[in-house]
Design a protein around this motif. Structure first.
Motif, PDB file in Angstrom:
ATOM      1  N   LEU A 179       8.995   3.616  -0.021  1.00  0.00           N
ATOM      2  CA  LEU A 179       8.640   3.967   1.370  1.00  0.00           C
ATOM      3  C   LEU A 179       7.966   2.799   2.074  1.00  0.00           C
ATOM      4  O   LEU A 179       7.157   2.979   2.978  1.00  0.00           O
ATOM      5  CB  LEU A 179       7.719   5.195   1.379  1.00  0.00           C
ATOM      6  N   GLU A 180       8.320   1.595   1.678  1.00  0.00           N
ATOM      7  CA  GLU A 180       7.731   0.416   2.318  1.00  0.00           C
ATOM      8  C   GLU A 180       8.395   0.204   3.688  1.00  0.00           C
ATOM      9  O   GLU A 180       9.570   0.531   3.877  1.00  0.00           O
ATOM     10  CB  GLU A 180       7.971  -0.834   1.452  1.00  0.00           C
ATOM     11  N   GLY A 181       7.620  -0.366   4.591  1.00  0.00           N
ATOM     12  CA  GLY A 181       8.170  -0.668   5.922  1.00  0.00           C
ATOM     13  C   GLY A 181       8.399   0.595   6.732  1.00  0.00           C
ATOM     14  O   GLY A 181       8.063   1.703   6.310  1.00  0.00           O
ATOM     15  N   ASP A 206      13.135 -10.453  10.864  1.00  0.00           N
ATOM     16  CA  ASP A 206      14.248  -9.605  11.289  1.00  0.00           C
ATOM     17  C   ASP A 206      15.463  -9.892  10.398  1.00  0.00           C
ATOM     18  O   ASP A 206      15.561 -10.949   9.772  1.00  0.00           O
ATOM     19  CB  ASP A 206      14.585  -9.844  12.765  1.00  0.00           C
ATOM     20  N   ILE A 207      16.381  -8.957  10.397  1.00  0.00           N
ATOM     21  CA  ILE A 207      17.507  -9.026   9.463  1.00  0.00           C
ATOM     22  C   ILE A 207      18.343 -10.314   9.611  1.00  0.00           C
ATOM     23  O   ILE A 207      18.730 -10.917   8.607  1.00  0.00           O
ATOM     24  CB  ILE A 207      18.378  -7.748   9.606  1.00  0.00           C
ATOM     25  N   PRO A 208      18.625 -10.787  10.839  1.00  0.00           N
ATOM     26  CA  PRO A 208      19.569 -11.903  10.955  1.00  0.00           C
ATOM     27  C   PRO A 208      19.194 -13.158  10.166  1.00  0.00           C
ATOM     28  O   PRO A 208      20.081 -13.833   9.654  1.00  0.00           O
ATOM     29  CB  PRO A 208      19.591 -12.195  12.465  1.00  0.00           C
ATOM     30  N   ALA A 209      17.915 -13.495  10.063  1.00  0.00           N
ATOM     31  CA  ALA A 209      17.576 -14.789   9.437  1.00  0.00           C
ATOM     32  C   ALA A 209      16.497 -14.640   8.359  1.00  0.00           C
ATOM     33  O   ALA A 209      15.827 -15.622   8.030  1.00  0.00           O
ATOM     34  CB  ALA A 209      17.134 -15.783  10.513  1.00  0.00           C
ATOM     35  N   GLU A 227       0.824  -1.215   0.000  1.00  0.00           N
ATOM     36  CA  GLU A 227       0.000   0.000   0.000  1.00  0.00           C
ATOM     37  C   GLU A 227       0.857   1.263   0.000  1.00  0.00           C
ATOM     38  O   GLU A 227       0.394   2.339  -0.367  1.00  0.00           O
ATOM     39  CB  GLU A 227      -0.956  -0.006   1.192  1.00  0.00           C
ATOM     40  N   ALA A 228       2.113   1.140   0.401  1.00  0.00           N
ATOM     41  CA  ALA A 228       2.983   2.321   0.493  1.00  0.00           C
ATOM     42  C   ALA A 228       3.437   2.759  -0.898  1.00  0.00           C
ATOM     43  O   ALA A 228       3.505   1.951  -1.818  1.00  0.00           O
ATOM     44  CB  ALA A 228       4.205   1.985   1.343  1.00  0.00           C
ATOM     45  N   PRO A 229       3.771   4.048  -1.038  1.00  0.00           N
ATOM     46  CA  PRO A 229       4.382   4.470  -2.299  1.00  0.00           C
ATOM     47  C   PRO A 229       5.735   3.784  -2.485  1.00  0.00           C
ATOM     48  O   PRO A 229       6.366   3.375  -1.498  1.00  0.00           O
ATOM     49  CB  PRO A 229       4.584   5.985  -2.113  1.00  0.00           C
TER      50      PRO A 229
END
Ligand SMILES: Cc1cc2nc3c(=O)[nH]c(=O)nc-3n(C[C@H](O)[C@H](O)[C@H](O)COP(=O)(O)OP(=O)(O)OC[C@H]3O[C@@H](n4cnc5c(N)ncnc54)[C@H](O)[C@@H]3O)c2cc1C
Length: 507
Positions: free
Chosen positions: A100-102, A451-454, A95-97
């Motif tokens: 600009l996600e997250g 999350d970034i680690p996995a 839904e974000a432009p």
């Protein structure tokens, strides 16, 4: 690039470490263009993406995607990339432009990520797709060595590049309004885009909707009656400049509490009071200590009792705010840390908030609830058709006495392909075609949920499972393909057939 680290790079390091390659004309290229050329080579060496192998389906004259992904944040992008690699027809809606996600460039307020810079993040095992490769290609090794943590907006820039360089099929400004599994092997999606409502169909749907993916902000009961102009949740897109001159209270002591407090202070708040129920801040990040390849790969195989025990322990210990975020707050003389202070009630009176606490009253102008997120189906209207059918942990698991945990109890009880499973007695044909890869799935799946680690492990595991499911479902089609496959490998002119030599013939 949106930081000043480039100023610190030194020419010698660039010569030694910057990526170089040759373009089509044979000229040497450096920087991002060279990285992109190297990435294209790596993908070609790995034969990625695979050609499409699933049947082309249509519904009402519209193409049916093999998989539709809801959300094109970091998780949605990683899953989309992994599915594309496996030769599937996918589409991701956000839904974000575009760009600009997250939370990174919108509601997040930290200066840097918490995660250490060297994590491979959504790179899916491809070296040239890592943040480090992207960073060094532009700024060189010396800048990498000098980098402490990744600046928040730089991480967003990296995700934008990731999407562009892989040419991922994302449709922005598309809000999914309905998820309707059917009994004919399709899931129907309601969409809103450009003020119009449309429909789309997919065989499988992945929810990659983030931390609040199955709900929204977790607010204490005493927040609800307060006038909306007097409070915000830390995930709201508030303009903190409007807090200038005000007495601001921040409820909570996690990372978002520090980020909100610091932003309010930097926006000119007269005072910021952190109201923390605990008598001390948590110091140790148990989740970080738990994470290694065994935890990532083995967790989902654990018996329920162990899953609950681990997640409940980590929840109870709580995650400390990052040290740099805490210092960003405490560097202001008008920041006040109040520990062991539980809020008992709040009234608006005499133009201010009168907050009653276990340590006495305090008068404030504005409150920020940095109180996290919860599963709450009412806050996710697109799931209203399936929410009553979805089995959550409390439907079938009873924790040991003293180990009750509301967050865990409300977590979806997912199957082996990350799919929702029906509650006892519920009838929701096709529910198993909706797969969940967002934070509330952590109790079922472990730390691979966003999350970034996995995140690469989560994306790759889910893509493998979906590819396998689609193959099995279409076995008639694939068998017919085997039968009709007619590409000769030898032509018949490679040999001459002879009769056996006659036994009477002399040698
Ligand atoms: C402030 C903050 C800081 C964080 N810092 C870190 C960190 O340092 N390290 C770390 O490992 N993790 C961090 N996290 C946790 C996690 O990594 C992030 O939340 C990350 O953004 C998760 O990625 P995601 O793609 O799962 O969700 P998101 O990035 O939240 O993306 C979800 C997407 O879904 C879209 N969406 C939702 N509903 C719909 C709908 N109905 N239709 C269409 N689109 C929809 C949204 O627009 C959004 O773009 C942080 C989280 C927050 C909130």
């Amino acid at each position: 690039m949106c930081n000043d680290i480039g100023d610190r790079r030194d020419a010698r390091d660039d010569v030694v470490t910057a990526v170089t390659a040759r373009d089509d004309s044979g000229a040497v290229t450096t920087g991002l263009a060279a990285l992109e050329a190297r990435l294209a080579d790596e993908l070609a060496f790995l034969q990625l993406p695979a050609p499409r192998w699933t049947p082309m389906l249509e519904h009402d004259g519209e193409p049916v995607a093999d998989v539709a992904i809801i959300g094109a944040g970091m998780t949605g992008l990683a899953v989309t990339a992994a599915l594309v690699q496996r030769g599937l027809a996918v589409v991701a809606y956000d839904e974000a432009p575009a760009g600009l996600e997250g939370p990174w460039a919108t509601t997040a307020r930290m200066e840097t990520l918490r995660s250490p810079k060297h994590l491979a993040g959504p790179a899916l095992g491809i070296p040239s797709l890592t943040f480090r490769a992207w960073f060094e290609a532009q700024l060189g090794r010396a800048a990498w060595d000098a980098l402490d943590k990744i600046p928040r907006l730089q991480w967003m820039d990296y995700l934008r590049w990731y999407r562009r360089v892989l040419a991922l099929p994302v449709q922005n400004a598309h809000r999914v309004t309905d998820v309707l599994p059917r009994d004919d092997g399709l899931v129907e999606l309601g969409l809103e885009a450009d003020g119009r409502s449309t429909r789309a169909w997919a065989r499988r749907v992945v929810l990659a909707t983030g931390r609040a993916g199955l709900g929204g902000p977790a607010l204490p009961a005493f927040a609800e009656p307060l006038p909306r102009k007097r409070w915000a949740h830390s995930s709201d897109a508030n303009n903190y400049a409007e807090l200038a001159g005000l007495r601001v209270g921040v409820v909570g002591a996690g990372a978002s509490a520090m980020d909100s407090a610091a932003t309010a202070l930097e926006g000119g708040a007269a005072q910021v009071h952190l109201l923390v129920r605990r008598s001390d801040l948590p110091r140790i990040n148990k989740g970080k200590g738990a994470t290694h390849p065994g935890f990532v790969q083995g967790y989902a195989r654990l018996p329920d009792e162990w899953k609950w025990r681990i997640r409940h322990y980590i929840n109870r210990q709580q995650v400390p705010p990052p040290r740099n975020s805490t210092q960003r707050v405490s560097s202001h003389a008008n920041a006040h840390f109040h520990l062991g202070v539980a809020i008992e009630g709040i009234d608006e009176h005499a133009g201010a908030l009168q907050v009653r606490t276990s340590a006495g009253p305090i008068e404030l102008d504005f409150l920020i609830f940095a109180t996290g997120f919860k599963v709450d189906w009412r806050q996710r209207p697109m799931l209203r058709h399936i929410a009553p059918c979805i089995r959550v942990w409390k439907d079938r698991f009873r924790p040991d006495p003293g180990a009750d945990d509301d967050e865990l109890a409300e977590s979806p009880d997912l199957g082996p392909a990350f799919e929702f499973q029906p509650r006892a007695g519920a009838s929701c044909p096709g529910l198993e075609r909706v797969h969940c890869l967002s934070y509330p799935a952590t109790l079922s799946l472990g730390v691979i949920t966003g999350d970034i680690p996995a995140i690469s492990e989560g994306a790759l595991q889910l893509a493998d499972k979906l590819a396998g499911l689609l193959y099995v479902e279409d076995i008639e089609h694939h068998y017919a393909r085997i039968e009709s496959y007619a590409e000769p490998e030898i032509l018949g002119d490679e040999w001459v057939a002879e009769p056996l030599p006659s036994p009477a013939s002399p040698r």
